[in-house]
Design a protein around this motif. Structure first.
Motif, PDB file in Angstrom:
ATOM      1  N   SER A   1       0.831  -1.203   0.000  1.00 42.76           N
ATOM      2  CA  SER A   1       0.000   0.000   0.000  1.00 42.76           C
ATOM      3  C   SER A   1       0.864   1.251   0.000  1.00 42.76           C
ATOM      4  O   SER A   1       1.949   1.268   0.583  1.00 42.76           O
ATOM      5  CB  SER A   1      -0.903   0.029   1.231  1.00 42.76           C
ATOM      6  N   VAL A   2       0.372   2.297  -0.647  1.00 37.27           N
ATOM      7  CA  VAL A   2       1.084   3.570  -0.656  1.00 37.27           C
ATOM      8  C   VAL A   2       1.011   4.208   0.725  1.00 37.27           C
ATOM      9  O   VAL A   2       0.075   3.967   1.481  1.00 37.27           O
ATOM     10  CB  VAL A   2       0.504   4.557  -1.710  1.00 37.27           C
ATOM     11  N   SER A   3       2.018   4.986   1.029  1.00 34.56           N
ATOM     12  CA  SER A   3       1.981   5.819   2.227  1.00 34.56           C
ATOM     13  C   SER A   3       2.657   7.140   1.891  1.00 34.56           C
ATOM     14  O   SER A   3       3.569   7.189   1.054  1.00 34.56           O
ATOM     15  CB  SER A   3       2.638   5.133   3.430  1.00 34.56           C
ATOM     16  N   GLU A   4       2.166   8.182   2.514  1.00 34.70           N
ATOM     17  CA  GLU A   4       2.650   9.532   2.229  1.00 34.70           C
ATOM     18  C   GLU A   4       4.163   9.602   2.294  1.00 34.70           C
ATOM     19  O   GLU A   4       4.780   9.106   3.241  1.00 34.70           O
ATOM     20  CB  GLU A   4       2.033  10.511   3.240  1.00 34.70           C
ATOM     21  N   GLY A   5       4.767  10.190   1.258  1.00 31.76           N
ATOM     22  CA  GLY A   5       6.199  10.425   1.236  1.00 31.76           C
ATOM     23  C   GLY A   5       7.064   9.268   0.758  1.00 31.76           C
ATOM     24  O   GLY A   5       8.286   9.392   0.753  1.00 31.76           O
ATOM     25  N   MET A   6       6.465   8.138   0.365  1.00 30.28           N
ATOM     26  CA  MET A   6       7.274   7.021  -0.142  1.00 30.28           C
ATOM     27  C   MET A   6       8.104   7.488  -1.326  1.00 30.28           C
ATOM     28  O   MET A   6       7.649   8.292  -2.134  1.00 30.28           O
ATOM     29  CB  MET A   6       6.393   5.877  -0.632  1.00 30.28           C
ATOM     30  N   SER A   7       9.316   6.960  -1.446  1.00 27.70           N
ATOM     31  CA  SER A   7      10.180   7.235  -2.593  1.00 27.70           C
ATOM     32  C   SER A   7      10.503   5.903  -3.258  1.00 27.70           C
ATOM     33  O   SER A   7      11.178   5.057  -2.670  1.00 27.70           O
ATOM     34  CB  SER A   7      11.464   7.933  -2.138  1.00 27.70           C
ATOM     35  N   ILE A   8       9.991   5.723  -4.476  1.00 27.18           N
ATOM     36  CA  ILE A   8      10.056   4.446  -5.175  1.00 27.18           C
ATOM     37  C   ILE A   8      10.880   4.582  -6.449  1.00 27.18           C
ATOM     38  O   ILE A   8      10.813   5.596  -7.146  1.00 27.18           O
ATOM     39  CB  ILE A   8       8.622   3.969  -5.517  1.00 27.18           C
ATOM     40  N   LEU A   9      11.640   3.543  -6.747  1.00 29.17           N
ATOM     41  CA  LEU A   9      12.413   3.469  -7.996  1.00 29.17           C
ATOM     42  C   LEU A   9      11.863   2.328  -8.840  1.00 29.17           C
ATOM     43  O   LEU A   9      11.527   1.268  -8.313  1.00 29.17           O
ATOM     44  CB  LEU A   9      13.888   3.210  -7.695  1.00 29.17           C
ATOM     45  N   THR A  10      11.789   2.523 -10.146  1.00 25.89           N
ATOM     46  CA  THR A  10      11.292   1.482 -11.034  1.00 25.89           C
ATOM     47  C   THR A  10      12.425   0.685 -11.670  1.00 25.89           C
ATOM     48  O   THR A  10      12.183  -0.196 -12.480  1.00 25.89           O
ATOM     49  CB  THR A  10      10.396   2.076 -12.141  1.00 25.89           C
ATOM     50  N   ARG A  11      13.638   1.006 -11.292  1.00 20.99           N
ATOM     51  CA  ARG A  11      14.827   0.238 -11.702  1.00 20.99           C
ATOM     52  C   ARG A  11      15.645  -0.024 -10.453  1.00 20.99           C
ATOM     53  O   ARG A  11      15.620   0.787  -9.524  1.00 20.99           O
ATOM     54  CB  ARG A  11      15.677   1.030 -12.692  1.00 20.99           C
ATOM     55  N   PRO A  12      16.394  -1.103 -10.427  1.00 20.14           N
ATOM     56  CA  PRO A  12      17.204  -1.359  -9.225  1.00 20.14           C
ATOM     57  C   PRO A  12      18.166  -0.209  -8.956  1.00 20.14           C
ATOM     58  O   PRO A  12      18.761   0.324  -9.894  1.00 20.14           O
ATOM     59  CB  PRO A  12      17.978  -2.634  -9.573  1.00 20.14           C
ATOM     60  N   PRO A  13      18.301   0.197  -7.704  1.00 25.14           N
ATOM     61  CA  PRO A  13      19.271   1.269  -7.389  1.00 25.14           C
ATOM     62  C   PRO A  13      20.673   0.764  -7.622  1.00 25.14           C
ATOM     63  O   PRO A  13      20.944  -0.438  -7.563  1.00 25.14           O
ATOM     64  CB  PRO A  13      19.025   1.565  -5.908  1.00 25.14           C
ATOM     65  N   GLU A  14      21.543   1.684  -7.909  1.00 25.30           N
ATOM     66  CA  GLU A  14      22.950   1.327  -8.109  1.00 25.30           C
ATOM     67  C   GLU A  14      23.541   0.854  -6.784  1.00 25.30           C
ATOM     68  O   GLU A  14      23.348   1.484  -5.755  1.00 25.30           O
ATOM     69  CB  GLU A  14      23.752   2.530  -8.600  1.00 25.30           C
ATOM     70  N   ALA A  15      24.234  -0.246  -6.837  1.00 23.96           N
ATOM     71  CA  ALA A  15      24.918  -0.748  -5.634  1.00 23.96           C
ATOM     72  C   ALA A  15      26.127   0.140  -5.367  1.00 23.96           C
ATOM     73  O   ALA A  15      26.847   0.512  -6.288  1.00 23.96           O
ATOM     74  CB  ALA A  15      25.364  -2.193  -5.847  1.00 23.96           C
ATOM     75  N   PRO A  16      26.369   0.537  -4.101  1.00 19.89           N
ATOM     76  CA  PRO A  16      27.485   1.421  -3.800  1.00 19.89           C
ATOM     77  C   PRO A  16      28.829   0.872  -4.271  1.00 19.89           C
ATOM     78  O   PRO A  16      29.705   1.625  -4.667  1.00 19.89           O
ATOM     79  CB  PRO A  16      27.460   1.549  -2.274  1.00 19.89           C
ATOM     80  N   TRP A  17      28.997  -0.434  -4.262  1.00 17.49           N
ATOM     81  CA  TRP A  17      30.246  -1.027  -4.693  1.00 17.49           C
ATOM     82  C   TRP A  17      30.372  -1.059  -6.219  1.00 17.49           C
ATOM     83  O   TRP A  17      31.427  -1.352  -6.749  1.00 17.49           O
ATOM     84  CB  TRP A  17      30.392  -2.445  -4.138  1.00 17.49           C
TER      85      TRP A  17
END
Length: 101
Positions: free
Chosen positions: A82-98
């Protein structure tokens, strides 16, 4: 951009604003991420395996086609979250820090 879903009813619910790929998306309280994203645009996500746009499939959490990510990298099933106020969603995998150069 033509949305994949069109809301036909239940329009009196409270609005919720989430962020999808850095852009604001307005949803209604009680919507799933899938409904919010596909009411705002034509696709749910990009496949991480390179086979193009995805829009979910089974709508009940069995097919694995609706994975999205939080900004911190957590995977979520868009059809069951379920959505909740302020969610931040990506539709592609985030870049791994390494993996960043």
């Amino acid at each position: 951009m033509t949305p994949r879903f069109k809301r036909l009813g239940e329009t009196a619910r409270a609005t919720v604003t989430i962020e999808v790929d850095g852009k604001p998306v307005t949803a209604l309280a009680g919507d799933t991420l899938m409904v919010a994203i596909l009411t705002a645009g034509p696709t749910l996500r990009q496949s991480e395996f390179g086979d193009g746009n995805r829009a979910g499939f089974c709508l009940m959490g069995a097919c694995q086609d609706c994975w999205v990510w939080t900004a911190s990298g957590e995977r979520l099933r868009a059809c069951g979250t379920s959505v909740s106020e302020g969610m931040s969603i990506l539709t592609r995998p985030p870049e791994a820090p390494w993996n960043l150069v």
